[in-house]
Design a protein around this motif. Structure first.
Motif, PDB file in Angstrom:
ATOM      1  N   ARG A 299      45.233  47.616 -18.317  1.00 24.71           N
ATOM      2  CA  ARG A 299      44.566  48.002 -19.559  1.00 24.71           C
ATOM      3  C   ARG A 299      45.554  48.437 -20.641  1.00 24.71           C
ATOM      4  N   SER A 300      46.845  48.345 -20.352  1.00 22.80           N
ATOM      5  CA  SER A 300      47.859  48.765 -21.320  1.00 22.80           C
ATOM      6  C   SER A 300      47.869  47.820 -22.517  1.00 22.80           C
ATOM      7  N   CYS A 301      47.831  48.404 -23.680  1.00 23.06           N
ATOM      8  CA  CYS A 301      47.946  47.611 -24.899  1.00 23.06           C
ATOM      9  C   CYS A 301      49.436  47.449 -25.223  1.00 23.06           C
ATOM     10  N   LYS A 302      49.734  46.691 -26.257  1.00 21.69           N
ATOM     11  CA  LYS A 302      51.131  46.503 -26.662  1.00 21.69           C
ATOM     12  C   LYS A 302      51.719  47.862 -27.037  1.00 21.69           C
ATOM     13  N   GLN A 303      52.884  48.148 -26.484  1.00 23.92           N
ATOM     14  CA  GLN A 303      53.516  49.449 -26.690  1.00 23.92           C
ATOM     15  C   GLN A 303      54.955  49.275 -27.135  1.00 23.92           C
ATOM     16  N   LEU A 304      55.465  50.331 -27.725  1.00 28.52           N
ATOM     17  CA  LEU A 304      56.892  50.394 -28.010  1.00 28.52           C
ATOM     18  C   LEU A 304      57.639  50.440 -26.676  1.00 28.52           C
ATOM     19  N   PRO A 305      58.911  50.043 -26.661  1.00 24.21           N
ATOM     20  CA  PRO A 305      59.685  50.137 -25.414  1.00 24.21           C
ATOM     21  C   PRO A 305      59.661  51.561 -24.866  1.00 24.21           C
ATOM     22  N   ILE A 306      59.675  51.669 -23.554  1.00 27.47           N
ATOM     23  CA  ILE A 306      59.574  52.976 -22.905  1.00 27.47           C
ATOM     24  C   ILE A 306      60.711  53.892 -23.332  1.00 27.47           C
ATOM     25  N   ARG A 307      61.906  53.363 -23.505  1.00 27.82           N
ATOM     26  CA  ARG A 307      63.039  54.214 -23.912  1.00 27.82           C
ATOM     27  C   ARG A 307      62.798  54.821 -25.293  1.00 27.82           C
ATOM     28  N   ILE A 308      62.111  54.092 -26.179  1.00 24.99           N
ATOM     29  CA  ILE A 308      61.787  54.634 -27.504  1.00 24.99           C
ATOM     30  C   ILE A 308      60.706  55.708 -27.365  1.00 24.99           C
ATOM     31  N   GLN A 309      59.695  55.437 -26.541  1.00 22.18           N
ATOM     32  CA  GLN A 309      58.636  56.430 -26.339  1.00 22.18           C
ATOM     33  C   GLN A 309      59.216  57.722 -25.777  1.00 22.18           C
ATOM     34  N   LEU A 310      60.107  57.588 -24.794  1.00 27.10           N
ATOM     35  CA  LEU A 310      60.741  58.768 -24.209  1.00 27.10           C
ATOM     36  C   LEU A 310      61.592  59.494 -25.247  1.00 27.10           C
ATOM     37  N   ALA A 311      62.319  58.750 -26.065  1.00 23.83           N
ATOM     38  CA  ALA A 311      63.157  59.366 -27.107  1.00 23.83           C
ATOM     39  C   ALA A 311      62.300  60.144 -28.099  1.00 23.83           C
ATOM     40  N   VAL A 312      61.166  59.577 -28.498  1.00 29.53           N
ATOM     41  CA  VAL A 312      60.265  60.265 -29.438  1.00 29.53           C
ATOM     42  C   VAL A 312      59.760  61.565 -28.822  1.00 29.53           C
ATOM     43  N   VAL A 313      59.331  61.496 -27.565  1.00 29.46           N
ATOM     44  CA  VAL A 313      58.790  62.689 -26.903  1.00 29.46           C
ATOM     45  C   VAL A 313      59.872  63.744 -26.733  1.00 29.46           C
ATOM     46  N   LEU A 314      61.060  63.353 -26.311  1.00 28.36           N
ATOM     47  CA  LEU A 314      62.149  64.321 -26.152  1.00 28.36           C
ATOM     48  C   LEU A 314      62.547  64.942 -27.485  1.00 28.36           C
TER      49      LEU A 314
ATOM     50  N   LYS B 134      57.055  63.918 -39.928  1.00 27.69           N
ATOM     51  CA  LYS B 134      58.519  63.850 -39.955  1.00 27.69           C
ATOM     52  C   LYS B 134      59.048  63.006 -38.791  1.00 27.69           C
ATOM     53  N   ILE B 135      58.505  63.223 -37.603  1.00 27.55           N
ATOM     54  CA  ILE B 135      58.944  62.466 -36.427  1.00 27.55           C
ATOM     55  C   ILE B 135      58.587  60.992 -36.592  1.00 27.55           C
ATOM     56  N   GLY B 136      57.375  60.725 -37.077  1.00 31.92           N
ATOM     57  CA  GLY B 136      56.959  59.344 -37.316  1.00 31.92           C
ATOM     58  C   GLY B 136      57.872  58.648 -38.298  1.00 31.92           C
ATOM     59  N   SER B 137      58.219  59.344 -39.362  1.00 31.61           N
ATOM     60  CA  SER B 137      59.105  58.781 -40.376  1.00 31.61           C
ATOM     61  C   SER B 137      60.494  58.508 -39.808  1.00 31.61           C
ATOM     62  N   LEU B 138      60.998  59.431 -39.011  1.00 37.63           N
ATOM     63  CA  LEU B 138      62.322  59.290 -38.419  1.00 37.63           C
ATOM     64  C   LEU B 138      62.413  58.076 -37.489  1.00 37.63           C
ATOM     65  N   PHE B 139      61.352  57.848 -36.716  1.00 38.85           N
ATOM     66  CA  PHE B 139      61.356  56.757 -35.743  1.00 38.85           C
ATOM     67  C   PHE B 139      60.662  55.496 -36.249  1.00 38.85           C
ATOM     68  N   GLY B 140      60.167  55.527 -37.479  1.00 37.89           N
ATOM     69  CA  GLY B 140      59.505  54.356 -38.036  1.00 37.89           C
ATOM     70  C   GLY B 140      58.140  54.089 -37.436  1.00 37.89           C
TER      71      GLY B 140
ATOM     72  N   THR C 129      53.191  60.665 -26.303  1.00 35.95           N
ATOM     73  CA  THR C 129      53.473  61.935 -25.636  1.00 35.95           C
ATOM     74  C   THR C 129      52.634  62.056 -24.367  1.00 35.95           C
ATOM     75  N   ASN C 130      51.360  61.721 -24.468  1.00 34.79           N
ATOM     76  CA  ASN C 130      50.487  61.796 -23.291  1.00 34.79           C
ATOM     77  C   ASN C 130      50.952  60.840 -22.197  1.00 34.79           C
ATOM     78  N   ARG C 131      51.334  59.630 -22.565  1.00 30.67           N
ATOM     79  CA  ARG C 131      51.808  58.650 -21.574  1.00 30.67           C
ATOM     80  C   ARG C 131      53.044  59.158 -20.841  1.00 30.67           C
ATOM     81  N   VAL C 132      54.018  59.624 -21.609  1.00 27.95           N
ATOM     82  CA  VAL C 132      55.274  60.088 -21.004  1.00 27.95           C
ATOM     83  C   VAL C 132      55.013  61.275 -20.084  1.00 27.95           C
ATOM     84  N   PHE C 133      54.188  62.224 -20.536  1.00 28.33           N
ATOM     85  CA  PHE C 133      53.877  63.379 -19.686  1.00 28.33           C
ATOM     86  C   PHE C 133      53.127  62.954 -18.435  1.00 28.33           C
TER      87      PHE C 133
END
Length: 134
Positions: A12-27, A41-47, A58-62
């Motif tokens: 059921r996973s939809c198209k996602q950003l690469p996991i390393r990017i998701q982890l970087a955003v959460v960290l 601010k975080i959205g702007s920084l990571f595009g 954040t929910n996925r990574v946690f």
């Protein structure tokens, strides 16, 4: 460690950003405070344009990390507790203690053990020592 989790790869996973990017955003989000921690601010920084996407990431990574918690997070057994107490006394408080001189249970197991300090007693003494140092 989390790249193979179903939360990123399920049917059921939809198209996602690469996991390393998701982890970087959460960290980054976890390590930020004040104005730097806003979703905008975080959205702007990571595009990433949508704040909802950041919350979903954040929910996925946690979810993925929490599924692994029992592999890495556990209460030490009596032998490990004893070693931790001795290491803390030696390294953090410059108290030279032999591992055999610390009893890891609250009550003595053998008749001669009543005079050995317990971990709880050592912890109380360390707290007092810390208070005296400040």
């Amino acid at each position: 460690m989390i790249k193979d989790d179903d939360v990123f790869n399920g049917p059921r996973s939809c198209k996602q950003l690469p996991i390393r990017i998701q982890l970087a955003v959460v960290l980054y989000r976890l390590g930020s405070c004040g104005e730097g921690a806003t979703i905008t601010k975080i959205g702007s920084l990571f595009g990433i344009s949508d704040g909802g996407v950041i919350q979903v990431m954040t929910n996925r990574v946690f979810d993925a990390i929490l599924k692994k918690k029992n592999n890495f997070l556990y209460w030490p057994d009596p032998i490990e507790r004893r070693a931790l107490v001795v290491e803390t006394l030696k390294n953090d408080h410059n108290i030279d203690v032999d591992e055999d001189s610390v009893n890891d249970d609250r009550e003595a197991d053998e008749p001669g053990d009543q005079n050995l300090p317990t971990i709880e007693g050592v912890s109380k003494r360390l707290t007092l020592l810390s208070l005296m140092e400040t």
